[in-house]
Design an enzyme around this catalytic site. Structure first.
Site, short mmCIF file in Angstrom:
data_model
loop_
_atom_site.label_atom_id
_atom_site.label_comp_id
_atom_site.label_asym_id
_atom_site.label_seq_id
_atom_site.Cartn_x
_atom_site.Cartn_y
_atom_site.Cartn_z
N GLY A 252 40.66 30.93 51.02
CA GLY A 252 39.39 31.48 51.47
C GLY A 252 38.88 31.03 52.82
O GLY A 252 37.88 31.56 53.31
N GLU A 289 45.57 27.54 48.04
CA GLU A 289 46.11 28.90 48.12
C GLU A 289 45.62 29.62 49.37
O GLU A 289 44.98 30.66 49.29
CB GLU A 289 45.65 29.71 46.89
N CYS A 360 42.45 61.90 59.25
CA CYS A 360 41.37 62.86 59.03
C CYS A 360 40.32 62.29 58.07
O CYS A 360 40.20 62.73 56.92
CB CYS A 360 41.95 64.16 58.50
C1 LIG Z 1 43.19 36.34 48.03
C2 LIG Z 1 43.32 35.07 47.31
C3 LIG Z 1 43.62 33.90 48.00
C4 LIG Z 1 43.73 33.84 49.50
O1 LIG Z 1 42.51 34.08 50.11
P1 LIG Z 1 42.38 33.92 51.69
O2 LIG Z 1 40.95 34.26 51.96
O3 LIG Z 1 43.31 34.89 52.31
O4 LIG Z 1 42.72 32.52 52.04
C5 LIG Z 1 43.80 32.74 47.28
N1 LIG Z 1 43.69 32.74 45.91
C6 LIG Z 1 43.41 33.85 45.23
C7 LIG Z 1 43.30 33.78 43.76
C8 LIG Z 1 43.20 35.06 45.89
O5 LIG Z 1 42.90 36.15 45.20
#
Ligand SMILES: *Cc1c(COP(=O)(O)O)cnc(C)c1O
Length: 430
Positions: A252, A289, A360
């Site tokens: 995130g 993540e 379009c």
């Molecule tokens: C999309 C997502 C991420 C990555 O989010 P970013 O904003 O791209 O870092 C990590 N964990 C989960 C569960 C996600 O759905």
């Protein structure tokens, strides 16, 4: 519009994207050369920019038991996955298709974690058979089904429960997935009961806890608040006799699209680890993540100006990239900077344009009210296009998807060929 290369603006993408003698370069490669050689629209990524972004996390987590699981939905191109797998990254996947991509580049299955609210039985079974590291489970119903699938295969599925920490929306309105009332995760108040339920199921092995509070987060505060809430829960879960071996803190972290100033990953983790240590959880394995913050500013999309269409209310600059290539503006009204590959001459007239694609749909725009001195045939770069662009691209209007190039130093390699029109109906019959 800046008119000389000496005064060229700082560009998102750090040192790897810069004007040299008025020519926009990715590392040492002039982007116009790539556009001429491979056509447009064309995605170009910097290997060094990806590795730099990853290095900030590696520094931030140095000396810890930690695993960086790249969230591949941001950009799942095999060459990028391979680059990250070679650096020791694991992968956060959200579908059976993403699992196969990770396996295709030789990822270690034990470093794969499977997120998402709607895993199908067949996807669970395949992930169990290859031995992924953890399922991040998002509902009680999913716990039951996963236990059932695992039992049927004579296995136990390693799980975390994705907890929704309900971080205050008022102070951080951009956080969109960690709030009550959205479809992700299990509410903080129900998490302990969910862990008890999971621990009692025969096909499951509780291994961790997971949260992911949103995307394009540009301040540390919501992360720090979420960490406190998660650590509170770990204490409660362990008091109930259920061990939590790892803490997965999601992704995130935001990037600079338009002057945004998110914390650097290492600075953010210095703050988070101080909290983890102070609360006595410093020995836990950590997982993260990140997606956007690894690849977002490592990529650009090159496009050619097709037509100028001045109007009474709006001037339109029609380019050959569109919402099917770059869906974020249409989907989220997202902002991407758009710059010329060749800086214009000093004093060149730069009228204001809405930059739009050929699709379009009125929603097919890439940027509103941009001052550009562009003429037909000129080349532009849409910046910060490494994440959630190619991975979201479609074939709407029967437009083949763009090619992708990975740059390293002064070399450039096509890592995905441009689709041919005939590819688009290969699976159809009349
Ligand atoms: C999309 C997502 C991420 C990555 O989010 P970013 O904003 O791209 O870092 C990590 N964990 C989960 C569960 C996600 O759905």
């Amino acid at each position: 519009m800046t008119t000389s290369s000496s005064a060229a603006p700082a560009l998102p993408g750090g040192a790897h994207l810069s004007y040299r003698d008025g020519q926009l370069c990715m590392e040492s490669v002039p982007l116009a050369d790539l556009a001429r050689a491979h056509g447009t629209p064309l995605f170009v990524y910097s290997r060094a920019a990806i590795l730099d972004a990853l290095a900030a996390y590696q520094r931030g987590l140095a000396g810890r038991r930690a695993l960086i699981c790249y969230a591949m939905k941001a950009n799942s191109t095999l060459a990028i996955l391979k680059l990250l797998a070679d650096q020791g990254c694991g992968f956060d996947i959200v579908s059976g298709g993403e699992l196969e991509r990770a396996l295709a580049v030789g990822a270690d299955p034990a470093k794969i974690i499977f997120s998402g609210i709607g895993k199908a039985r067949a996807e669970m079974a395949r992930a169990l058979q290859v031995g992924i590291g953890c399922f991040n489970v998002e509902s009680l119903a999913e716990l039951d089904v996963l236990s059932d699938v695992a039992t049927g295969l004579g296995r136990r599925a390693p799980i975390s429960i994705r907890v929704n920490p309900n971080v205050d929306p008022k102070t951080h309105p951009y956080i969109s997935t960690g709030l009550k009332g959205n479809k992700f995760g299990i509410a903080h108040e129900q998490a302990l009961a969910a862990y008890r339920h999971a621990a009692a199921l025969p096909g499951l092995q509780v291994v961790g806890i997971d949260c992911h509070i949103g995307s394009q987060i540009t301040e540390p505060a919501p992360y720090l608040e979420a960490m406190d809430r998660i650590l509170d829960l770990v204490t409660q879960i362990e008091a109930a006799g259920i061990s939590v071996h790892h803490i997965d803190f999601g992704g995130g972290l935001g990037i600079d699209y338009n002057g945004d100033t998110p914390p650097a990953a290492d600075a953010l983790w210095a703050q988070l680890l101080a909290k983890v240590d102070a609360r006595g959880f410093g020995d836990r394995q950590l997982m993260i993540e990140p997606g956007r913050s690894i690849v977002g500013n490592a990529g650009v999309c090159l496009t050619e100006v097709l037509y100028l269409k001045p109007g009474e209310q709006k001037n339109f600059l029609i380019v050959d990239a569109a919402m099917n290539d770059l869906p974020r503006p249409a989907l989220y009204q997202a902002f991407h900077r758009i710059v010329p590959l060749q800086l214009p001459a000093a004093g060149a007239d730069a009228p204001t344009w809405d930059v739009v694609g050929p699709v379009c749909e009125s929603g097919d725009w890439l940027g509103h009210d941009r001052a550009l001195a562009a003429q037909p045939g000129e080349l532009l770069a849409v910046l910060s296009a490494g994440a959630y662009s190619m991975s979201m691209a479609s074939n709407y209007n029967t437009r083949p998807r763009a090619a992708e190039v990975l740059v390293s130093g002064d070399t450039a390699r096509v890592v995905r060929q441009r689709e041919a029109v005939a590819d688009l109906w290969r699976l159809e019959s009349v």
